[in-house]
Design a protein around this motif. Sequence first.
Motif: not given
Length: 118
Positions: A42-46, A48-56
């Motif tokens: 779960a920590v790894d999945a999160r 990997r998604l951190l770079p998407v936060d500014p887009v969202l």
Amino acid sequence: MLPLLGPSTLRDTLALPVDWVGDPLTYMTPVVGRDALLAGTAVDARARLLPVDPVLDGALDRYTMVRDGFLQHRNALVHDAAGGGPLQEGQADAEEPPSSEPAASISAAAQREAVLSQ
């Protein structure tokens, strides 16, 4: 797309019980080790998604943006695996595959680069 389970399709949802039964972590003992591996996943999945936060953060409707992005990505994966390359907007599934002549055919990677550069 299911709000609680994240991006998925009806097909994914129907396959969840089979995935849970077929997952080797389900049968791992001791339970503490299994829980540690699941937490790490779960920590790894999160991460990997951190770079998407500014887009969202800039999206008017986060749910719609994630859903549409997931479905476009899934469509590209399916059509790349079939050897036809991703579908372009307005292109039907039933179209003939591209010509096999070297000059007339464009690789899926080249098509993707052309779409991304527009």
